[in-house]
Motif scaffolding. Structure first.
Motif, PDB file in Angstrom:
ATOM      1  N   ASN A  46      15.006   1.383  59.362  1.00 38.33           N
ATOM      2  CA  ASN A  46      14.086   1.186  58.252  1.00 38.33           C
ATOM      3  C   ASN A  46      14.102  -0.264  57.795  1.00 38.33           C
ATOM      4  O   ASN A  46      15.132  -0.944  57.838  1.00 38.33           O
ATOM      5  N   PRO A  75      11.994   7.982  57.524  1.00 38.77           N
ATOM      6  CA  PRO A  75      10.921   6.993  57.378  1.00 38.77           C
ATOM      7  C   PRO A  75       9.539   7.601  57.199  1.00 38.77           C
ATOM      8  O   PRO A  75       8.546   6.865  57.064  1.00 38.77           O
ATOM      9  N   PRO A 114       6.293  -1.148  50.776  1.00 38.28           N
ATOM     10  CA  PRO A 114       6.437  -0.507  52.085  1.00 38.28           C
ATOM     11  C   PRO A 114       5.531  -1.140  53.126  1.00 38.28           C
ATOM     12  O   PRO A 114       4.496  -1.726  52.810  1.00 38.28           O
ATOM     13  N   PHE A 165       6.239   6.466  54.883  1.00 35.20           N
ATOM     14  CA  PHE A 165       6.388   5.085  54.430  1.00 35.20           C
ATOM     15  C   PHE A 165       6.379   4.118  55.607  1.00 35.20           C
ATOM     16  O   PHE A 165       5.615   3.165  55.635  1.00 35.20           O
ATOM     17  N   ARG A 173      12.600   9.273  49.860  1.00 35.96           N
ATOM     18  CA  ARG A 173      13.262   8.644  51.010  1.00 35.96           C
ATOM     19  C   ARG A 173      14.570   9.382  51.332  1.00 35.96           C
ATOM     20  O   ARG A 173      15.670   8.841  51.234  1.00 35.96           O
ATOM     21  N   ARG A 184       2.503   8.425  50.683  1.00 38.27           N
ATOM     22  CA  ARG A 184       3.549   7.713  49.947  1.00 38.27           C
ATOM     23  C   ARG A 184       3.683   8.193  48.505  1.00 38.27           C
ATOM     24  O   ARG A 184       4.646   7.835  47.820  1.00 38.27           O
TER      25      ARG A 184
END
Length: 368
Positions: A256, A264, A40, A267, A312, A304
């Motif tokens: 993204n 998003p 990421p 991340f 996601r 994250r």
């Protein structure tokens, strides 16, 4: 990769002025990390720089931001945070409020975000967006101005915004932007009863060649107890079809680095509140830390690993995902101010083991 994700990304890239080599270099690095290294990279850092606003919108998500016993972030603190965000890959920043133009150092903040090197945008209620302001932000290199609107009916719009004359101010602001060749976009917060009003704004934006962003009402701020007017995943699919068939509709879901449409938060995007709290987006009431207390990189690494960010989500967590709304949006009602420390939510103590249970690879320092 999805074709719609590639198409929307190319459309957004084509809007970028080609005199920003620093930005294009960071974009290239981000795509390389995401598509080749599968790691990421931060791309967007939002800043809510104040809490003051002349409007009193019926479902303002930021209504609970104010903390009278604390000082809002200084210009130097915002500068320091932006430097950290850039080191994590960020090449876009977005200024929100309150009403950003009420901040006495708005132009100083705009300058430290380096609008001639990066994509710097801001959202405004338009009440202070005069011809002089438009001329200055154009000179400084602003990327996009997002102007809030809720209805093409002036009386209804002004009622929803809680300010007489708001509709007329928006129309004048749009003209100022056109005069100075500023990329202007209308942004609308909608709920089930206002869907027709939203469609009318989309038609108006297309007719006048303006960008349009549609945000779904979420249960936060003045609307935290209103769940009846929320949309569901079925409508989200309909909204996505609108985005995919309309190049003027813009969303950070579409750009993204992995070229997939999805949330998003954590991340590729973070939001820094007026007092330094870091959340996944401006409408998310769960704070993962404060930049006054620890480095942004440590906070992002924590985000994250969060189950709802790690999956996601293909749709909006705060407005559509019922599990997230029940477990995290609803918990915010226990607090008088937003955001709240996510570690105080019992559900988080269960969700944070997601990574270990699913045996996801850990995020070492090279992944930040």
């Amino acid at each position: 990769m999805k074709i719609d994700g590639i198409r929307k990304t190319l459309h957004q890239v084509n809007r970028i002025p080609y005199d920003r080599p620093v930005m294009f270099a960071k974009m290239a690095r981000g795509y390389f990390r995401a598509l080749v290294l599968r790691k990421p990279s931060l791309s967007i850092c939002e800043f809510s720089i104040n809490t003051a606003c002349q409007s009193s919108c019926e479902f303002c998500y930021a209504a609970n931001f104010a903390r009278p016993d604390q000082e809002i972030l200084s210009v130097d603190e915002i500068r320091c945070t932006w430097e950290q965000a850039k080191s994590l890959g960020a090449f876009q920043s977005f200024i929100l409020g309150g009403e950003p133009l009420l901040h006495p150092q708005f132009f100083d903040i705009l300058a430290i975000l380096e609008p001639k090197k990066h994509a710097v945008s801001f959202s405004t209620n338009a009440l202070l967006l005069t011809d002089e302001v438009a001329r200055e932000i154009k000179r400084m290199g602003i990327f996009t101005v997002l102007v809030s609107l809720n209805s093409m009916d002036p009386k209804l719009n002004d009622k929803l915004r809680g300010y007489d004359g708001h509709f007329d101010a928006v129309m004048k602001a749009v003209e100022h932007c056109k005069k100075h060749k500023i990329d202007a976009s209308l942004t609308v917060a909608t709920a089930k009863p206002l869907l027709k009003e939203t469609m009318d704004i989309v038609a108006f934006a297309n007719q006048h060649k303006l960008g349009i962003t549609v945000n779904l009402m979420c249960p936060m701020g003045r609307a935290e107890h209103n769940t009846e007017d929320l949309f569901d995943e079925e409508f989200w699919a309909t909204l996505r079809q609108m985005y995919d068939s309309n190049p003027r509709m813009r969303s950070d879901f579409d750009v993204n680095m992995d070229l997939k449409v999805g949330c998003p938060a954590g991340f590729e995007k973070v939001h820094v509140g007026p007092y330094g709290h870091v959340t996944g987006c401006s409408m998310n009431p769960s704070s993962f830390g404060n930049i006054r207390e620890e480095p942004l990189a440590d906070i992002v690494a924590r985000m994250r690993k969060f189950r709802h960010f790690a999956k996601r989500s293909p749709h909006c967590l705060v407005a559509v995902d019922q599990e997230f709304i029940d477990d995290y949006m609803g918990y915010a009602q226990n607090y008088d101010v937003a955001p709240y420390p996510i570690q105080e939510n019992p559900r988080y103590n269960e969700d944070r083991v997601y990574q270990a249970v699913t045996r996801q690879p850990s995020l070492d320092r090279s992944d930040r």
